[in-house]
Design a protein around this motif. Sequence first.
Motif, short mmCIF file in Angstrom:
data_model
loop_
_atom_site.label_atom_id
_atom_site.label_comp_id
_atom_site.label_asym_id
_atom_site.label_seq_id
_atom_site.Cartn_x
_atom_site.Cartn_y
_atom_site.Cartn_z
N GLN A 126 0.89 -1.37 -0.02
CA GLN A 126 -0.10 0.15 0.03
C GLN A 126 0.86 1.15 -0.08
O GLN A 126 0.53 2.30 -0.52
CB GLN A 126 -0.91 -0.05 1.05
N ARG A 128 3.86 1.66 -1.35
CA ARG A 128 4.55 1.58 -2.48
C ARG A 128 3.44 2.14 -3.63
O ARG A 128 3.85 3.07 -4.43
CB ARG A 128 5.02 0.29 -3.21
N LYS A 129 2.24 1.69 -3.66
CA LYS A 129 1.27 2.34 -4.55
C LYS A 129 0.76 3.85 -4.23
O LYS A 129 0.74 4.60 -5.07
CB LYS A 129 0.03 1.37 -4.30
N GLN A 130 0.67 4.19 -2.53
CA GLN A 130 0.63 5.42 -2.39
C GLN A 130 2.09 6.36 -3.08
O GLN A 130 1.67 7.54 -3.24
CB GLN A 130 0.68 5.62 -1.00
N ASN A 131 3.04 6.01 -2.91
CA ASN A 131 4.03 6.56 -3.37
C ASN A 131 4.10 6.76 -4.86
O ASN A 131 4.44 8.00 -5.29
CB ASN A 131 5.58 6.06 -2.79
N GLU A 132 3.94 5.70 -5.36
CA GLU A 132 3.58 5.91 -6.87
C GLU A 132 2.54 6.93 -7.37
O GLU A 132 2.93 7.85 -8.43
CB GLU A 132 3.16 4.69 -7.45
N ARG A 133 1.65 6.75 -6.65
CA ARG A 133 0.43 7.97 -6.74
C ARG A 133 1.09 9.28 -6.68
O ARG A 133 0.82 10.21 -7.32
CB ARG A 133 -0.69 7.77 -6.06
N SER A 134 1.81 9.35 -5.46
CA SER A 134 2.27 10.73 -5.14
C SER A 134 3.33 11.27 -6.15
O SER A 134 3.46 12.43 -6.61
CB SER A 134 3.10 10.68 -3.55
N ALA A 136 3.42 10.31 -9.24
CA ALA A 136 2.61 10.82 -10.55
C ALA A 136 1.82 12.31 -10.39
O ALA A 136 2.09 13.03 -11.25
CB ALA A 136 1.44 9.80 -10.70
N ASP A 137 1.53 12.21 -9.05
CA ASP A 137 0.70 13.54 -8.91
C ASP A 137 1.92 14.84 -8.83
O ASP A 137 1.46 16.03 -9.34
CB ASP A 137 -0.02 13.78 -7.57
N THR A 138 2.95 14.78 -8.34
CA THR A 138 4.01 15.56 -8.33
C THR A 138 4.43 15.94 -9.53
O THR A 138 4.60 16.97 -10.07
CB THR A 138 5.07 15.09 -7.52
N TYR A 140 2.82 15.39 -12.43
CA TYR A 140 1.74 16.23 -13.20
C TYR A 140 1.61 17.68 -12.82
O TYR A 140 1.50 18.65 -13.56
CB TYR A 140 0.41 15.73 -12.85
#
Length: 203
Positions: A126, A128-134, A136-138, A140
Motif C-alpha cells: 500500500q 508503494r502504491k501511495q508513493n507511486e500515486r504521489s 505521479a501527482d507531483t 503532473y
Amino acid sequence: MAPEREGTRERMASGATAATRGPRARLDQPRAPRRRLLPEWDPEAFGRLSERIARFIGTGRFLVWMTVVIIVWVLWNISAPRDLRFDEYPFIFLTLALSLQASYAAPLILLAQNRQDDRSRVELEQDRKQNERSIADTEYLTREIAALRIGLGEVATRDWMRSELQDVVKELEERQNGHRPDGHHEPGVFPAERSRGRDVDDR
C-alpha cells in the motif's frame, strides 16, 4: 382431442421429471452445506489468540510469573512433607511441563510472526502504491506549473505595459514639443500656436 392429450402427457412427464430432480436442477440457489466430522474453527480468531499469547510470552510479566511458579514448585517439592510432594527430585513433571510449554510457545510465536509479516507486506504494498500515486501527482503538478510559467512568459505584465505607456507618452510629448527622439526638429503634432495665429490673422 388426441393432440391435446399428448401435450398434457408431455407437460405431466416434464413436471414429474422436474419434481424427481428436486433442488439439484436449480442452479440459482446455493447447495446446502455438507456436514463435517471435524469441528469448524475460525483461522482469523485463532490467529488473533496466538498473537495475544505470543505478545504475553514476550513480556517481563510472563517471565516473572514463570520464575515465581518454578521457585514455588521446587521449594514445595523439597520442603513439603513427603506425602504432599507431587514432583520430587529430579522434577521430571516440571521438566515435562516446561517442554510442553516450549513446544506450544514456539509455533504460536511463529504463527504470530507470519501474521505480522503478512500485514507488513500488505502495508508495504500500500505504501508503494501511495508513493507511486504521489510521484505521479507531483510530476503532473510540475508539468502544469511549467506550462503556466510558459504561458505567463507570453502575457503582458503590468510593469511591461507601464513601461510601454511611458515610452509612448514620452514620444508624444517630444513630438508635441517638436523634437524627434533622434535630435532633429520637426513640427509639432498638435500645432496649437499656429492655429491660434491663423485665427488672429483671419480676424
